[in-house]
Design a protein around this motif. Structure first.
Motif, PDB file in Angstrom:
ATOM      1  N   CYS A   1      -0.781   6.841   3.143  1.00 44.51           N
ATOM      2  CA  CYS A   1      -0.966   6.474   4.711  1.00 44.51           C
ATOM      3  C   CYS A   1      -1.484   7.929   5.269  1.00 44.51           C
ATOM      4  O   CYS A   1      -1.956   8.498   6.328  1.00 44.51           O
TER       5      CYS A   1
ATOM      6  N   ALA B   1      -4.864  -5.955   6.795  1.00 44.64           N
ATOM      7  CA  ALA B   1      -3.930  -7.039   7.468  1.00 44.64           C
ATOM      8  C   ALA B   1      -4.426  -7.823   8.161  1.00 44.64           C
ATOM      9  O   ALA B   1      -2.983  -9.465   7.433  1.00 44.64           O
TER      10      ALA B   1
ATOM     11  N   GLY C   1      -5.229   5.384   3.482  1.00 44.84           N
ATOM     12  CA  GLY C   1      -4.514   3.764   3.285  1.00 44.84           C
ATOM     13  C   GLY C   1      -4.960   4.023   4.842  1.00 44.84           C
ATOM     14  O   GLY C   1      -4.345   2.470   4.851  1.00 44.84           O
TER      15      GLY C   1
ATOM     16  N   LEU D   1       1.890  -7.311   4.317  1.00 48.22           N
ATOM     17  CA  LEU D   1       1.044  -6.355   3.539  1.00 48.22           C
ATOM     18  C   LEU D   1       2.204  -5.600   4.094  1.00 48.22           C
ATOM     19  O   LEU D   1       3.053  -5.667   5.422  1.00 48.22           O
TER      20      LEU D   1
ATOM     21  N   CYS E   1       3.570  -1.798   4.082  1.00 49.83           N
ATOM     22  CA  CYS E   1       2.869  -0.456   3.525  1.00 49.83           C
ATOM     23  C   CYS E   1       3.785   0.973   3.699  1.00 49.83           C
ATOM     24  O   CYS E   1       4.975   1.505   4.553  1.00 49.83           O
TER      25      CYS E   1
ATOM     26  N   VAL F   1       2.867  -7.854   9.043  1.00 43.28           N
ATOM     27  CA  VAL F   1       2.756  -6.587   8.006  1.00 43.28           C
ATOM     28  C   VAL F   1       4.255  -5.099   8.360  1.00 43.28           C
ATOM     29  O   VAL F   1       5.780  -5.642   9.398  1.00 43.28           O
TER      30      VAL F   1
ATOM     31  N   SER G   1      -5.786   0.033   5.657  1.00 44.68           N
ATOM     32  CA  SER G   1      -4.432  -1.349   5.836  1.00 44.68           C
ATOM     33  C   SER G   1      -4.926  -1.935   6.815  1.00 44.68           C
ATOM     34  O   SER G   1      -5.023  -3.001   7.434  1.00 44.68           O
TER      35      SER G   1
ATOM     36  N   ILE H   1       0.604  -0.997   0.323  1.00 48.13           N
ATOM     37  CA  ILE H   1      -0.013  -0.316   0.013  1.00 48.13           C
ATOM     38  C   ILE H   1       1.013   1.538  -0.133  1.00 48.13           C
ATOM     39  O   ILE H   1       1.888   1.337   0.639  1.00 48.13           O
TER      40      ILE H   1
ATOM     41  N   TYR I   1      -4.727   0.961  13.691  1.00 51.08           N
ATOM     42  CA  TYR I   1      -3.881   1.140  12.567  1.00 51.08           C
ATOM     43  C   TYR I   1      -2.434   0.906  13.319  1.00 51.08           C
ATOM     44  O   TYR I   1      -2.038   0.229  12.841  1.00 51.08           O
TER      45      TYR I   1
END
Ligand code: NA7
Length: 540
Positions: free
Chosen positions: A189, A201, A193, A207, A209, A348, A197, A186, A339
């Motif tokens: 943010c 996730a 985003g 993932l 970011c 992640v 996310s 991704i 988040y």
């Protein structure tokens, strides 16, 4: 599925509304009430505007559900159900569909119909519009309710076309975009985003970011609304809406007059903690102190509190540091559903694009400047929009005002409007929820604008019949100066590069996208302009 059933003369209209989101639907409603021959088109296959288009996992309102609705239908306010304190996209679409049905608006709506070109004629004193399904429409008034975020920002990453996996912008996410079990990257943010996310996730294999500017995010704290709470809101809905439109930010929170530095550090922390627990970035910014959004020293206090929260939430110190903004909290607040915590999951990873920018997209991943290859099956561009001006500049055949002038020409040196609704050289074109309107809760801003426009047209029609209404260049210039002045004195938005100042995408000259004087003062100005025989407008 709604269908077009326009039985009136649909090629010669009193008014054409472009866009069937919150703004377009309410504008349509008020024009139908006036008895206008009106039609509303939208290029999407259904109503909802930005909510129709944004269908990525986790998409949800940041405004609370009891306010994220129209206030004009008092009966509907107290009867329409809303299970939680925020709304999902599907709930917003269901609500708007309900409004359309209840107020018999289906027959005025035409979907899958894009505005291709609009030309003003000084001879006919009308707009002549071409649409994607071949219609030629002439209309006295053109209402553009095309939203702020209708044009995606697709950065020019090297090798973007080389990638052979799935690639989507958050706004183009559809049912074919299955992230489950995939290695997903991704980029970005902001609100989109962060929401996507958090939502994917737990279900993706991996993932990554890609973060250029970490942002402060405050938990939304999604929860069910109890029947007792609902009853209490219902009992004073009228007052609640009144309080909202009388407030600066219009988010439905009390707006204290206490300045951040006027209380002890313990008291500041207590207030910040209370706001954090209640949830919502807007509440954090506006609901505790009067100057958190406008004073650097105050903002820094709030930022430090939020930085500590990130540190506490993210186990790995290096990742926490990467996710911690050093800038002021002066972008549009981001709200989340857990988040920072996703970065404690084994699947992640955060990639610091400031330290290691993207070098190229490859057929099966992304390479960053540290020569690391990030293998990916799917890439999500959460890179935002050419907000405000994008929807106007990107109409395929252009919107041509007086003398053929287009928006990309008129706004070459930055956005210019009067009251966020009028643009000089574009007679009888009225923007609903366009750039330089009031910043804050969208439905109430929209109602403020639409009520003003409809009352203006009603008065003009009654007294003079069909007229040409246009703002003067002087009024437009003054409004621009006021928006700039307020952005500098009432906010810190100029301290960061974001879509609020048009500095996020290469879409022309950055400029202030909102009137930051507050909803209450914006409405007072509208009232004053109307009382002053529509000062700033020529009507003839
Ligand atoms: P935003 O808030 O504009 O966020 C876009 C994000 O994408 C932001 O993190 C950007 O980083 C990032 N971005 C943009 N271009 C690039 C490039 N070239 N490389 C890396 N990262 C990039 O858009 P959203 O869709 O999240 O939200 C828009 C609004 O929609 C939201 O505020 C709500 O009102 C609804 P940057 O900050 O530019 O470094």
């Amino acid at each position: 599925m709604p269908f077009s059933n326009v039985s009136r003369d649909s090629t010669s209209l009193d008014a054409l509304v472009v866009g069937a989101g919150f703004g377009g639907i309410y504008q349509l409603y008020t024009l139908v009430q006036l008895g206008f021959n009106v039609k509303c088109i939208d290029k999407a296959g259904g109503a909802g505007g930005v909510w129709y288009r944004n269908n990525y996992p986790g998409v949800m309102t940041d405004t609370e559900s009891f306010l994220y609705r129209y206030s004009f239908d008092k009966e509907d306010l107290v009867t329409y159900p809303w299970p939680n304190n925020y709304l999902t996209r599907d709930e917003v679409l269901k609500y708007l569909t309900h409004v359309i049905k209840k107020h018999h608006l289906w027959s005025y709506l035409q979907f899958s119909t894009e505005l291709i070109c609009a030309k003003w004629s000084d001879t006919t004193r009308k707009w002549h519009v071409e649409t994607s399904n071949g219609d030629s429409i002439s209309t006295t008034y053109l209402f553009t309710a095309m939203g702020l975020h209708g044009k995606q920002n697709w950065p020019e990453f090297p090798g973007l076309d080389t990638f052979q996996g799935t690639i989507t912008h958050t706004e183009s996410w559809n049912v074919d975009h299955e992230a489950r079990g995939k290695r997903v990257g991704i980029i970005g943010c902001g609100s989109s985003g962060v929401q996507v996310s958090g939502a994917i996730a737990p279900v993706v294999a991996e993932l990554r970011c890609f973060i250029r500017s970490p942002q402060y995010s405050v938990p939304s704290r999604l929860r069910a609304i109890s029947s007792l709470e609902r009853t209490r809101i219902n009992q004073r809905y009228g007052e609640i809406i009144q309080e909202q439109v009388s407030s600066r930010q219009g988010h439905g929170y009390p707006e204290p007059s206490t300045r951040t530095m006027s209380v002890s550090s313990e008291e500041r922390r207590r207030v910040f903690e209370e706001l954090w627990q209640q949830g919502n970035g807007f509440r954090f910014l506006y609901g505790g102190f009067s100057d958190l959004a406008s004073d650097i020293e105050a903002s820094e206090q709030g930022c430090q509190f939020l930085r500590d929260k990130i540190k506490a939430a993210v186990v790995d110190p290096a990742t926490a540091a990467l996710l911690t903004p050093q800038e002021l909290f002066s972008r549009r607040p981001v709200c989340d559903r857990g988040y920072y915590e996703i970065f404690n999951r084994g699947n992640v990873v955060a990639v610091d694009l400031k330290k290691t920018p993207i070098v190229s997209f490859e057929k099966d991943g992304i390479i960053t400047s540290d020569s690391v290859f990030h293998p990916l099956d799917m890439i999500v561009l959460a890179t935002g929009f050419e907000s405000g001006t994008g929807p106007y500049k990107s109409v395929r055949g252009g919107i041509h005002g007086r003398g053929g002038r287009r928006f990309d020409q008129h706004w070459e040196n930055g956005v210019a409007t009067y009251l966020g609704m009028f643009v000089s050289s574009f007679p009888n074109l009225f923007m609903v929820n366009g750039p330089q309107g009031s910043f804050g809760d969208a439905p109430r801003n929209i109602e403020s604008e639409v009520d003003f426009l409809t009352a203006m047209i009603k008065a003009v029609q009654r007294e003079r019949g069909d007229c040409v209404i246009e703002c003067t260049p002087e009024a437009e210039a003054e409004w621009g100066l006021l928006c700039n002045k307020l952005a500098a004195s009432e906010t810190l938005v100029m301290k960061t590069k974001s879509w609020l100042t048009g500095a996020n995408a290469s879409n022309g000259s950055p400029s202030i996208m909102f009137y930051f004087g507050g909803l209450n003062s914006y409405r007072a100005i509208l009232c004053d302009v109307a009382m002053d025989d529509y000062r700033g407008l020529t009507i003839g």
